[in-house]
Enzyme design. Sequence first.
Site, short mmCIF file in Angstrom:
data_model
loop_
_atom_site.label_atom_id
_atom_site.label_comp_id
_atom_site.label_asym_id
_atom_site.label_seq_id
_atom_site.Cartn_x
_atom_site.Cartn_y
_atom_site.Cartn_z
N ARG A 45 0.64 -0.90 0.21
CA ARG A 45 0.37 0.05 -0.56
C ARG A 45 0.92 1.23 -0.01
NH1 ARG A 45 -1.90 -4.14 2.67
NH2 ARG A 45 -5.33 -4.35 2.00
N HIS A 93 -0.53 -2.36 -5.07
CA HIS A 93 -0.12 -3.46 -5.45
C HIS A 93 -0.11 -2.72 -7.03
CE1 HIS A 93 0.28 -6.40 -2.74
NE2 HIS A 93 -0.90 -6.91 -2.82
N HIS A 129 3.23 -12.94 -5.71
CA HIS A 129 1.96 -13.27 -4.41
C HIS A 129 1.29 -14.09 -4.53
CE1 HIS A 129 -1.73 -11.76 -2.06
NE2 HIS A 129 -1.27 -10.48 -2.11
N ASP A 171 -2.00 -9.70 8.17
CA ASP A 171 -1.91 -9.27 6.45
C ASP A 171 -0.77 -7.92 7.04
OD1 ASP A 171 -1.64 -8.32 3.98
OD2 ASP A 171 -3.63 -7.68 4.14
N GLU A 184 4.77 -12.93 1.12
CA GLU A 184 5.71 -11.96 0.11
C GLU A 184 7.13 -11.25 -0.31
OE1 GLU A 184 2.02 -9.05 -1.20
OE2 GLU A 184 1.12 -11.14 0.16
#
Length: 340
Positions: A84, A109, A181, A240, A301
Amino acid sequence: MTTAVTAPERAGSAPDGTPVHRWVLERAGTRVAVLDYGGILQSVEVPDRDGVRADVVLGFGDVAGYVDCPSPYFGALIGRYANRIAGGAFTLDGRTYRLPRNNGTNCLHGGERGFDKRVWDAEPAADGHGVRLSLVSPDGEEGFPGRLAVSATYALDAAGALRIEYRAVTDAPTVVNLTNHSYWNLGGAGSGRAGGHRLRIAAGHVTPLDGDSVPTGPPAPVAGTRFDFREPREVGSGYDHNFVLDQGTSGTPGASFAAELYDPVSGRVLTVTTTEPGIQLYTGDAFDAGPFGPCEGIALETQHFPDSPNRPDFPSTVLRPGEEFRSVTTYGFGTADDRV
């Protein structure tokens, strides 16, 4: 087994009708399929402790599955900026650039049409062990400055590990943050929730986040928190987050051990090393896409930190003319009868 790079086969079409092709790589027991649409890692087939092969990344059998999916970025190559950018804007050299706000008020992304939605040029890698994807992102695409020429080479080494090398150059100052991803389920895609996998991450710090998943301050210690994966434990759910990797732990110059994921049922082990300073752990709690439900895959990631263009205290993601962006991540596969 010597490396086999199968001639590309037609795999479908992009939304604008552009043909999409599948490249298949095979070496030392690992079989990988890569799409030139989105640089998507469509499948990774490896054996379990009994020699039974299974695909350990979530994905779809045809291109339409990825095009029609409500975008959890299955297997895709992410850019220009992975993760982000707060407020969909950043300032570079005194100029402010406005980006799409495709994740609440943030740019996620790469915006509305990031690298995951592009058809890449593809050719056999120079060393004969993989496929090289390339594209040119024009100045101003999705609001980002500079004409960015990008390549990503997917290759299998002699041990069957998958190595992804990203490179980029620009003709004007810009920001770059590339990653893959994929969602991993070492029990095999479609085998159920992956929360019972055991995970180790070589990270003593994590970036604290606000409700919009944007960093709120400097990295915080993981000790005594649910973010402490320095010793292996079950992944669970509810993650996350970007972990700040400890450096110099792989023995390979420029690369560090990042994470190890282990499935006690199949015995499969995934080991991740990278030149990147961070790794995003995402347990996929929210998505419900096609045959896959929440927490059926774990994303690891490798990346620079979220919102780095707005955070001068974070490792820089700025790329200038005359410089080259280069990033390497390797995914190693094996088996074990047991892990602590």
